[in-house]
Scaffold this motif. Structure first.
Motif, PDB file in Angstrom:
ATOM      1  N   ILE A 126       0.854  -1.191   0.000  1.00  0.00           N
ATOM      2  CA  ILE A 126       0.000   0.000   0.000  1.00  0.00           C
ATOM      3  C   ILE A 126       0.888   1.239   0.000  1.00  0.00           C
ATOM      4  O   ILE A 126       2.036   1.198   0.447  1.00  0.00           O
ATOM      5  N   SER A 146       1.879   5.046   1.283  1.00  0.00           N
ATOM      6  CA  SER A 146       1.796   5.824   2.519  1.00  0.00           C
ATOM      7  C   SER A 146       2.622   7.084   2.338  1.00  0.00           C
ATOM      8  O   SER A 146       3.429   7.167   1.405  1.00  0.00           O
ATOM      9  N   ALA A 199      -5.309  -1.783   6.091  1.00  0.00           N
ATOM     10  CA  ALA A 199      -5.149  -0.643   5.185  1.00  0.00           C
ATOM     11  C   ALA A 199      -6.038   0.520   5.616  1.00  0.00           C
ATOM     12  O   ALA A 199      -5.613   1.683   5.592  1.00  0.00           O
ATOM     13  N   GLN A 230      -4.675   4.117   6.842  1.00  0.00           N
ATOM     14  CA  GLN A 230      -5.147   5.325   6.155  1.00  0.00           C
ATOM     15  C   GLN A 230      -5.688   6.339   7.173  1.00  0.00           C
ATOM     16  O   GLN A 230      -5.390   7.534   7.088  1.00  0.00           O
ATOM     17  N   ALA A 238      -4.129  10.028   8.147  1.00  0.00           N
ATOM     18  CA  ALA A 238      -5.011  11.201   8.022  1.00  0.00           C
ATOM     19  C   ALA A 238      -5.129  11.942   9.358  1.00  0.00           C
ATOM     20  O   ALA A 238      -5.806  12.969   9.444  1.00  0.00           O
TER      21      ALA A 238
END
Length: 163
Positions: A7, A9, A52, A56, A60
């Motif tokens: 993923i 980042s 994931a 996320q 954030a």
């Protein structure tokens, strides 16, 4: 049976590895002690939705504590260090010596550092929150630049949450 995915980042690509549905690895590019990729199993995004999503939300600035099913493989001492790392509050730091004392072995700060360096799930088990006795950044499998950026990020996000 192991599976993995990659993923994006803010700190570069992260390789997530799961065994029987439980997260057992989170590896950064050029990470020290990163296992060979052939040990990560087949590429499959399926078991990683929750991990994931939580990562996320963390990036954030919306998540302070991860609640993922982890399967961490290590010695009993390493696992006790990793458990202690999970108790360091978001946006705060501890020294290796403080962790050694909390583990009941005040002379084990070097061993605590070595165990932290073998943490297989960086960020989620926040070894980046451990600093040297004099407040300096010391050792981080993902590199000192990433460690500084993670600490700065958490301190900034923690300040926003208190306003």
């Amino acid at each position: 049976m192991k599976q993995h995915t990659v993923i994006d980042s803010p700190y570069g690509p992260l390789t997530l590895v799961a065994e029987d549905g439980a997260l057992c690895g989170l590896y950064m590019t050029d990470q020290r002690h990163r296992p060979p990729e052939e040990t990560f199993g087949a590429r499959d995004d399926t078991p990683f939705d929750e991990a994931a999503g939580q990562l996320q939300a963390y990036f954030a600035g919306e998540l302070k504590d991860f609640t993922l099913d982890l399967r961490l493989t290590g010695t009993p001492f390493q696992r006790s260090v990793w458990e202690q790392l999970r108790r360091i509050p978001y946006g705060e730091t501890r020294t290796y010596g403080e962790l050694a004392e909390e583990l009941g072995n005040p002379t084990a700060s070097r061993a605590v550092g070595l165990a932290g360096g073998r943490n297989p799930v960086g960020i989620i088990v926040p070894c980046h929150r451990v600093i040297g006795a004099n407040g300096s950044l010391t050792g981080y499998g993902g590199g000192l630049d990433r460690k500084q950026r993670l600490l700065d990020f958490e301190r900034g996000a923690a300040l926003l949450w208190t306003l």
